[in-house]
Design a protein around this motif. Structure first.
Motif, PDB file in Angstrom:
ATOM      1  N   TYR A 108      24.303 -16.184  70.044  1.00 16.10           N
ATOM      2  CA  TYR A 108      23.144 -15.608  69.881  1.00 16.10           C
ATOM      3  C   TYR A 108      22.895 -15.440  68.508  1.00 16.10           C
ATOM      4  O   TYR A 108      23.614 -14.684  67.790  1.00 16.10           O
ATOM      5  CB  TYR A 108      22.913 -14.250  70.803  1.00 16.10           C
ATOM      6  N   SER A 109      21.607 -15.576  68.060  1.00 14.36           N
ATOM      7  CA  SER A 109      21.183 -15.366  66.654  1.00 14.36           C
ATOM      8  C   SER A 109      19.752 -14.978  66.625  1.00 14.36           C
ATOM      9  O   SER A 109      18.961 -15.259  67.405  1.00 14.36           O
ATOM     10  CB  SER A 109      21.468 -16.661  65.851  1.00 14.36           C
ATOM     11  N   ARG A 110      19.374 -14.191  65.545  1.00 13.16           N
ATOM     12  CA  ARG A 110      18.190 -13.857  65.364  1.00 13.16           C
ATOM     13  C   ARG A 110      17.744 -13.902  63.914  1.00 13.16           C
ATOM     14  O   ARG A 110      18.591 -13.347  62.873  1.00 13.16           O
ATOM     15  CB  ARG A 110      17.604 -12.641  66.032  1.00 13.16           C
ATOM     16  N   SER A 160      28.835 -14.157  68.515  1.00 10.93           N
ATOM     17  CA  SER A 160      29.183 -15.167  69.261  1.00 10.93           C
ATOM     18  C   SER A 160      30.653 -15.031  69.979  1.00 10.93           C
ATOM     19  O   SER A 160      31.385 -14.116  69.660  1.00 10.93           O
ATOM     20  CB  SER A 160      29.356 -16.362  68.106  1.00 10.93           C
ATOM     21  N   THR A 205      20.475 -25.073  74.247  1.00  7.64           N
ATOM     22  CA  THR A 205      20.100 -24.214  73.194  1.00  7.64           C
ATOM     23  C   THR A 205      18.523 -23.789  73.674  1.00  7.64           C
ATOM     24  O   THR A 205      17.751 -24.722  73.765  1.00  7.64           O
ATOM     25  CB  THR A 205      20.129 -24.811  71.782  1.00  7.64           C
ATOM     26  N   LYS A 236      14.657 -16.252  67.829  1.00  7.47           N
ATOM     27  CA  LYS A 236      15.540 -16.046  68.506  1.00  7.47           C
ATOM     28  C   LYS A 236      16.333 -17.297  69.160  1.00  7.47           C
ATOM     29  O   LYS A 236      15.434 -18.229  69.608  1.00  7.47           O
ATOM     30  CB  LYS A 236      15.102 -15.174  69.526  1.00  7.47           C
ATOM     31  N   ASP A 237      17.654 -17.286  69.014  1.00  5.79           N
ATOM     32  CA  ASP A 237      18.324 -18.346  69.582  1.00  5.79           C
ATOM     33  C   ASP A 237      19.718 -18.229  70.438  1.00  5.79           C
ATOM     34  O   ASP A 237      20.283 -17.375  70.007  1.00  5.79           O
ATOM     35  CB  ASP A 237      18.732 -19.164  68.393  1.00  5.79           C
ATOM     36  N   VAL A 238      19.639 -18.523  71.677  1.00  6.26           N
ATOM     37  CA  VAL A 238      20.627 -18.620  72.372  1.00  6.26           C
ATOM     38  C   VAL A 238      21.455 -20.060  72.945  1.00  6.26           C
ATOM     39  O   VAL A 238      20.620 -20.999  73.117  1.00  6.26           O
ATOM     40  CB  VAL A 238      20.249 -17.965  73.849  1.00  6.26           C
TER      41      VAL A 238
END
Length: 426
Positions: free
Chosen positions: A31-33, A12, A83, A58-60
């Motif tokens: 960003y996360s996974r 982040s 998101t 996966k998330d942006v």
């Protein structure tokens, strides 16, 4: 064989700007996974069976927050968020050398939202916040409205009462994959046409007594849940029934009371917290439509945390206790040969989540030493996780091919020492 692999990755960045005495802006990009994979294979009475499971999320996210001081005692918050989430879930049920059922649920979606909230402090005894959030979810083409409000009233210099209410929606939802013989597991899916989004109405009320050295707090809550989902292959009604038809959806209710006593000053600080709670689900077409305890239902939970400052050393300990969570006990397993010659395994079970695992408790202790230079600080930490080596049961596995049934307790992490170093700027 019982193998699990999982992990998290996050990144982040944040930018903040003070535009003047009244307006502040924050921009966040993240960003996360999350990934989880598991393989279970069991050979029982010449009926080799098991499953393969793979879950990837996966998330942006991009978020803009603004805070505006309208006048003394009045401030306004407003912002936007977008998101984009991509979820992949693969599940394969294995019978012998063949795959007897498979799910491949990959999807992606975007949630775009905007919010505004007003905080009003007409005096140092009254604090009221009222807000509203609207979210557009592209997988359903619906707009979700989420009003919310909270208030605190200082009755005396030491006593305050508080309350909150709000509506919330979740579009990346957790689903329980019920497996009564090998232990149930959770996975994540995007809500869509077949899997509804989750929603909850939160109701909270409490009272607190606070002095410079102590805080005593009591809070009661209720969460009325909708869109609760579960996946269960044991509910298959026909040999050829598609796995997509084995999702069950319904409502839930979570309620409880939390108590907190905290010491805030002196060399010895810490807190004791106790929660009395209950979580209950009711799913259409499942468990004869009768309500049952959720798998995360835990009636009693206690946390005791203490920290002692001894010169440059910080000595800390945490003790956790939780009463047994609910689980389902299988009672019998038997093979059935279908007209096309296939052999299917059926399990007869007792009441849904009708039994309880043993209580969970553990003690963690640590010692931290801080070193400082003109520009940097260093912290060296030594810790013991589960210091007295408690064998806490995570879930139970059942081998129904044995008579009597063979029960195996799968435990969580035992006694684990560790050493760490942290470096930062002063």
């Amino acid at each position: 064989l019982d193998e699990s692999r999982w992990g998290n990755l996050g990144l982040s960045g944040r930018w903040s700007r003070q535009w003047g005495a009244r307006l502040t802006t924050d921009v966040l990009a993240a960003y996360s996974r999350y990934f989880s994979a598991g393989d279970v294979n069991v050979a029982a009475a010449q009926l080799a069976q098991g499953f393969h499971e793979d879950n990837d999320v996966k998330d942006v996210t991009f978020r803009l927050d603004n805070a505006l001081k309208v006048r003394p005692g009045s401030s306004l918050g407003f912002g936007l968020q977008a998101t984009r989430t991509e979820v992949q879930y693969v599940f394969q049920r294995i019978q012998g050398d063949s795959i007897r059922g498979a799910l491949d649920l990959g999807s992606q979606g975007t949630v775009t939202s905007a919010y505004v909230q007003h905080r009003w402090n007409p005096s140092d005894r009254v604090d009221i916040t009222v807000g509203f959030r609207g979210a557009l979810y592209d997988q359903t083409d619906e707009t979700y409205l989420e009003p919310r409000a909270s208030a605190q009233l200082k009755v005396t210099d030491r006593i305050r009462v508080k309350g909150a209410w709000g509506l919330y929606n979740q579009f990346v939802k957790r689903v329980e994959n019920e497996d009564v013989s090998e232990g149930s597991r959770d996975f994540w899916l995007m809500a869509g046409s077949n899997i509804p989004s989750s929603s909850a109405e939160h109701r909270i009320a409490g009272i607190a007594y606070e002095t410079p050295a102590w805080l005593f707090d009591m809070e009661a809550y209720q969460k009325v849940l909708d869109g609760v989902s579960q996946f269960s292959t044991r509910s298959r009604r026909a040999p050829g029934q598609a796995l997509e038809e084995l999702f069950f959806t319904g409502t839930g209710d979570s309620r409880g009371i939390e108590f907190l006593a905290q010491r805030k000053q002196g060399r010895l600080t810490g807190w004791v917290a106790y929660t009395l709670a209950e979580v209950e689900y009711q799913l259409e077409g499942f468990n004869q439509g009768e309500p049952f305890p959720a798998s995360q239902d835990q009636r009693h939970e206690v946390h005791v945390v203490a920290s002692y400052q001894l010169g440059p050393w910080t000595l800390a300990s945490t003790w956790v206790y939780g009463s047994g969570k609910a689980y389902t006990v299988p009672e019998a397993q038997y093979p059935i040969t279908t007209l096309d010659g296939r052999t299917l395994n059926f399990i007869h079970v007792g009441g849904k989540n009708g039994d309880r695992l043993p209580a969970y408790h553990r003690l963690d202790v640590s010692a931290t030493r801080r070193f400082e230079t003109a520009r940097l600080f260093y912290e060296v930490n030594a810790s013991l996780f589960n210091a007295y080596g408690r064998n806490n049961v995570w879930y139970r596995k059942f081998d129904l091919s044995e008579n009597p049934m063979l029960i195996t307790d799968v435990t969580t992490l035992g006694f684990t020492p560790s050493i760490g170093v942290r470096v930062g700027l002063r």
